[in-house]
Design an enzyme around this catalytic site. Structure first.
Site, PDB file in Angstrom:
ATOM      1  N   ASP A  63       0.853  -1.190   0.000  1.00 41.40           N
ATOM      2  CA  ASP A  63       0.000   0.000   0.000  1.00 41.40           C
ATOM      3  C   ASP A  63       0.887   1.237   0.000  1.00 41.40           C
ATOM      4  O   ASP A  63       1.948   1.246   0.650  1.00 41.40           O
ATOM      5  CB  ASP A  63      -0.917   0.013   1.223  1.00 41.40           C
ATOM      6  CG  ASP A  63      -2.020  -1.029   1.140  1.00 41.40           C
ATOM      7  OD1 ASP A  63      -2.364  -1.422   0.005  1.00 41.40           O
ATOM      8  OD2 ASP A  63      -2.537  -1.443   2.193  1.00 41.40           O
TER       9      ASP A  63
ATOM     10  N   ASP B 141      -7.110  -1.396  -4.650  1.00 39.56           N
ATOM     11  CA  ASP B 141      -8.188  -1.005  -3.743  1.00 39.56           C
ATOM     12  C   ASP B 141      -9.101   0.026  -4.398  1.00 39.56           C
ATOM     13  O   ASP B 141     -10.326  -0.031  -4.264  1.00 39.56           O
ATOM     14  CB  ASP B 141      -7.611  -0.428  -2.446  1.00 39.56           C
ATOM     15  CG  ASP B 141      -6.785  -1.446  -1.683  1.00 39.56           C
ATOM     16  OD1 ASP B 141      -7.072  -2.645  -1.812  1.00 39.56           O
ATOM     17  OD2 ASP B 141      -5.854  -1.042  -0.963  1.00 39.56           O
TER      18      ASP B 141
END
Length: 216
Positions: free
Chosen positions: A149, A164
């Site tokens: 991330d 995402d």
């Protein structure tokens, strides 16, 4: 009084109904939707994996870089959980769930004939594949790998990635299509209901026109 006889009226056969037969145009539309789905999924997957590779190569874990001032920042973290760092202690569970959802999407995809639904499933498929690749092949091991991330918006506490983002957009598109009543074939459900109701009076009229048999 003489008896009036008429030829019996045959009910229309469902087998001969053109609406129930697979037409070349519907087959072509289905293939076109699958192509759109595959292209969208591939683009999402490649963009997700390329950006993750760039982040891993150029940033150290925990490093933050301002991109658009306070509006958008790069913040490299390794996430053992689900999207937006949810459930960080159950990586293998999310891996199994990801495989199951991925299988469902692939199994359900041939039913799609709508461009909008094809884009939706493409976003979902690409996002699932992106994060599932991390869980399967990144450290610390197969099935329990940490997802990369790196995107952070100060208004949100979560750190996320392009996979995402694609999954969230697919959910938003799902809500929009569902609220508008648009099916997998691109038709509105109320339009289909109107077509059925408009066909009913024809059958009632034919029954009403049928003369009664009178006996003396």
């Amino acid at each position: 009084m003489a008896t009036s006889r008429t030829a019996p009226t045959r009910a229309p056969s469902l087998r001969s109904s053109p609406a129930l037969e697979a037409s070349p145009s519907r087959t072509k539309a289905s293939v076109g939707a699958l192509v759109i789905l595959a292209v969208v999924a591939l683009c999402v997957y490649l963009m997700d994996q390329i950006t993750k590779a760039l982040v891993v190569s150029n940033l150290s874990e925990g490093q933050q870089v301002a991109v658009l001032g306070q509006l958008l920042q790069l913040h490299f973290v390794k996430n053992p959980g689900a999207a937006f760092s949810i459930g960080s202690g159950s990586t293998w569970i999310f891996s199994l769930v990801g495989v199951g959802v991925l299988g469902f999407v692939i199994w359900y995809a041939p039913r799609i004939r709508s461009t909008a639904w094809a884009i939706l499933f493409g976003l979902l498929l690409g996002g699932l594949l992106g994060n599932l690749t991390d869980r399967l092949f990144r450290e610390p091991g197969f099935g329990v790998g940490h997802v990369i991330d790196f995107l952070q918006i100060p208004l949100l506490t979560a750190i996320f990635n392009l996979a995402d983002v694609a999954i969230v957009f697919s959910m938003g598109l799902f809500l929009l299509l569902t609220l508008r009543g648009i099916g997998l074939d691109g038709r509105r459900q109320r339009d289909e209901g109107a077509g059925v109701s408009s066909a009913s009076p024809a059958g009632d009229e034919s029954a009403a026109d049928k003369p009664e048999n009178l006996s003396a």
